[in-house]
Enzyme design. Structure first.
Site, PDB file in Angstrom:
ATOM      1  N   TYR A 193       2.509   6.470   6.889  1.00 42.27           N
ATOM      2  CA  TYR A 193       1.997   5.141   6.519  1.00 42.27           C
ATOM      3  C   TYR A 193       3.021   4.297   5.766  1.00 42.27           C
ATOM      4  CZ  TYR A 193       0.970   7.809   2.226  1.00 42.27           C
ATOM      5  OH  TYR A 193       1.057   8.621   1.110  1.00 42.27           O
ATOM      6  N   ARG A 252       5.513   5.265  -5.879  1.00 41.78           N
ATOM      7  CA  ARG A 252       5.718   6.711  -5.962  1.00 41.78           C
ATOM      8  C   ARG A 252       6.632   7.121  -4.810  1.00 41.78           C
ATOM      9  NH1 ARG A 252       2.524   8.510  -1.810  1.00 41.78           N
ATOM     10  NH2 ARG A 252       0.538   7.431  -1.480  1.00 41.78           N
ATOM     11  N   HIS A 311       1.268  11.416  -2.011  1.00 44.42           N
ATOM     12  CA  HIS A 311       0.160  11.164  -2.939  1.00 44.42           C
ATOM     13  C   HIS A 311      -0.098  12.408  -3.780  1.00 44.42           C
ATOM     14  CE1 HIS A 311      -3.603   9.646  -4.511  1.00 44.42           C
ATOM     15  NE2 HIS A 311      -4.226  10.712  -4.051  1.00 44.42           N
TER      16      HIS A 311
END
Length: 360
Positions: free
Chosen positions: A273, A259, A263
């Site tokens: 991250y 993606r 999120h």
């Protein structure tokens, strides 16, 4: 034991048909799709990318509620849905709204779902689907039940569900697959491995080399697919569907995808991250770029055709958000009425209280 595990893991090589340059590397596995079907698949992918961009903008404007970006996962999402029949049943996760739209859910209702409006969860007649599941992995158990119901009725249809790599860490994931496998229910379990769940790398979620190999413990078929290759995803799903309707049981499909956005739009920051190097690596695998190159090489796609799809998407999205805005506002009394066919006494009291407030 190490040798046994290694032997199992080595069985799950990544299935691919198109490489990153849009070249066919597995001619034998090419699905039997007409030129028109290939173009339709590309149109859907372009449309969905524009829908994602506009949905993000609408979310930032406060015109949508919950939204999970989909850019990068179009091949995984639409390749699986394109292999389905109308009578098949989709049990999506919260990122899987595109599959619902292409399965028949009106776009304005998808926007209402994002806003938390109950009408967004009311599937029209003939659209075989549940509304997107928010509880991680819960749709796997539901899918086992729906698929078993299909088998008992003698239906030649399947139930398909989706979760991310994070969903494979949930107990429902194993329970759903195990139950469906035990009864050879016609189910397809898709794991869209975008590597980070919310923010935890897949390597920290499991010691397994692949997620596809988790099918072994459930005694069902498993396959790992290049999730940026829409033809490979389609072919794997088509085969899984044929196995299911022929009574051969469920299949677990792991799609290796990515993606590009956060999120969800609820404050996630992927730069905390994920590295720029990793983002750049996966951008080179973009499913739209790859499929576009393939179609252009066959003389089936052009910049002019893509621009037409983009303009159509923008117009239809504009009309759909307008229609969503015109829907009656949701009231507390609506929520109470929708909960039961016959209200228990305590909710009847609350209903009367809120109806009195709302009438003022």
């Amino acid at each position: 034991m190490e040798r046994k595990l290694e032997n199992i893991e080595n069985q799950f090589e990544t299935f691919q048909i198109l490489n990153e340059e849009g070249k066919v590397v597995n001619e034998e596995a090419m699905p039997n799709l007409s030129d028109e079907e290939l173009k339709e698949l590309m149109q859907r992918m372009v449309y969905t990318r524009i829908l994602d961009q506009r949905s993000i903008a609408l979310n930032r404007q406060g015109r949508l509620g919950f939204y999970a970006p989909t850019a990068g996962q179009e091949a995984s999402q639409l390749g699986t849905q394109f292999a389905l029949e109308k009578e098949d049943f989709i049990l999506p996760g919260y990122r899987d709204v595109p599959q619902l739209i292409w399965h028949g859910l009106p776009l304005y209702q998808a926007f209402l779902f994002s806003r938390g409006h109950f009408h967004g969860n009311q599937m029209p007649e003939g659209v075989n689907a549940l509304s997107p599941q928010i509880i991680i992995g819960a749709q796997y158990i539901q899918t086992a039940g729906v698929a078993l119901g299909m088998k008992k009725r003698g239906s030649k249809s399947v139930a398909i569900t989706y979760t991310g790599d994070g969903g494979t860490s949930q107990g429902d994931f194993y329970e759903g697959m195990n139950f469906a496998g035990a009864y050879k229910a016609p189910a397809i379990f898709v794991v869209q491995n975008n590597r980070f769940a919310i923010s935890v790398p897949v390597e920290k979620q499991t010691a397994a080399k692949t997620l596809a190999q988790k099918a072994v413990a459930a005694g069902i078929e498993g396959i790992q697919v290049d999730g940026m290759d829409v033809l490979a995803v389609y072919a794997a799903t088509k085969q899984a569907r044929e196995r299911a309707v022929n009574g051969e049981g469920p299949t677990l499909i792991e799609t290796l995808t990515y993606r590009y956005g956060p999120h969800t739009m609820a404050g996630d920051d992927p730069t905390r991250y994920r590295t720029d190097e990793l983002d750049n690596e996966w951008e080179k695998k973009d499913p739209l770029v790859r499929f576009r190159k393939y179609l252009e090489g066959k003389g089936l796609w052009s910049e002019d055709e893509e621009n037409k799809v983009i303009e159509k998407a923008k117009e239809e999205i504009k009309a759909a958000i307008k229609k969503a805005d015109e829907q009656p506002k949701q009231k507390v009394s609506d929520l109470i009425k929708n909960m039961y066919e016959e209200l228990p006494a305590h909710l009847q009291e609350q209903l009367e209280e809120y109806e009195a407030k709302e009438s003022k």
